[in-house]
Motif scaffolding. Structure first.
Motif, PDB file in Angstrom:
ATOM      1  N   UNK A 240       9.074   3.614   2.858  1.00  0.00           N
ATOM      2  CA  UNK A 240       7.935   4.077   2.181  1.00  0.00           C
ATOM      3  C   UNK A 240       7.404   3.180   1.097  1.00  0.00           C
ATOM      4  N   UNK A 241       8.544   2.684   0.343  1.00  0.00           N
ATOM      5  CA  UNK A 241       8.235   1.662  -0.959  1.00  0.00           C
ATOM      6  C   UNK A 241       7.724   0.382  -0.155  1.00  0.00           C
TER       7      UNK A 241
ATOM      8  N   UNK B 276       3.760  -0.914  -0.662  1.00  0.00           N
ATOM      9  CA  UNK B 276       3.510  -2.168  -1.235  1.00  0.00           C
ATOM     10  C   UNK B 276       2.690  -2.776  -0.424  1.00  0.00           C
ATOM     11  N   UNK B 277       3.006  -3.104   0.826  1.00  0.00           N
ATOM     12  CA  UNK B 277       1.962  -3.922   1.847  1.00  0.00           C
ATOM     13  C   UNK B 277       0.685  -3.241   2.002  1.00  0.00           C
TER      14      UNK B 277
ATOM     15  N   UNK C  32      17.569   8.006   2.227  1.00  0.00           N
ATOM     16  CA  UNK C  32      17.736   6.702   1.301  1.00  0.00           C
ATOM     17  C   UNK C  32      16.823   5.798   2.220  1.00  0.00           C
ATOM     18  N   UNK C  33      16.865   5.447   3.727  1.00  0.00           N
ATOM     19  CA  UNK C  33      16.263   4.645   4.152  1.00  0.00           C
ATOM     20  C   UNK C  33      14.654   4.844   4.500  1.00  0.00           C
TER      21      UNK C  33
END
Length: 124
Positions: free
Chosen positions: A84-85, A89-90, A78-79
Motif C-alpha cells: 500500500x505504501x 507513492x507511485x 505487514x506485506x
C-alpha cells in the motif's frame, strides 16, 4: 581520615607518590558517586512471593497478551501495508503530482547570448 570533608580540597598523604594519591582520590569520588545511585532503583510496593512448588513468579499462562496475531496474519498485514505504501507513492507521482512543462526548443542561432561572458577577467 584524609579528605573526608567535602568542603576542603583533598590532601595528599605524606610519603606516597602523587599517582597513588590520584588513584585514591578517584576511588573515593567513584564510591561517593555510586552510593546515591544504588538507592535509586527498587520499589516501595510489596514484592510478590513465588507460589509454592514453582520456580518462577509469573509464568506465561498468567499474563496472556490482549491482542496477539499469528505469524501468517502478522506478515500478511505487514506485506499488505508495504504494498500500500509503495503503490500509494507511485499513484501520487503518476496521477496527483503536477507535471513540469517540457523545456522549450533551443534556438539554433542563439540570439539571446551576451556579447561577453559576465565572469570574464578584464585584461587591461
Amino acid at each position: 581520615p584524609l579528605g573526608v570533608c567535602s568542603d576542603s580540597p583533598p590532601r595528599l598523604p605524606r610519603g606516597r607518590p602523587p599517582a597513588m594519591a590520584l588513584l585514591m582520590t578517584l576511588r573515593r569520588t567513584r564510591a561517593a558517586v555510586q552510593r546515591p545511585m544504588a538507592r535509586l532503583y527498587g520499589t516501595s510496593l510489596p514484592i510478590p512471593n513465588v507460589p509454592e512448588g514453582t520456580a518462577t513468579v509469573f509464568h506465561s499462562r498468567m499474563q496472556t497478551p490482549k491482542y496477539s496475531l499469528s505469524d501468517p496474519k502478522w506478515f500478511a498485514i505487514f506485506f499488505a501495508m508495504n504494498l500500500g505504501v509503495y503503490f500509494g507513492h507511485y499513484f501520487y507521482l503518476r496521477f496527483l503530482m503536477i507535471q513540469n512543462p517540457p523545456n522549450p526548443p533551443r534556438d539554433p542561432a542563439n540570439t539571446g547570448a551576451p556579447e561577453r561572458h559576465m565572469h570574464t577577467v578584464d585584461d587591461e
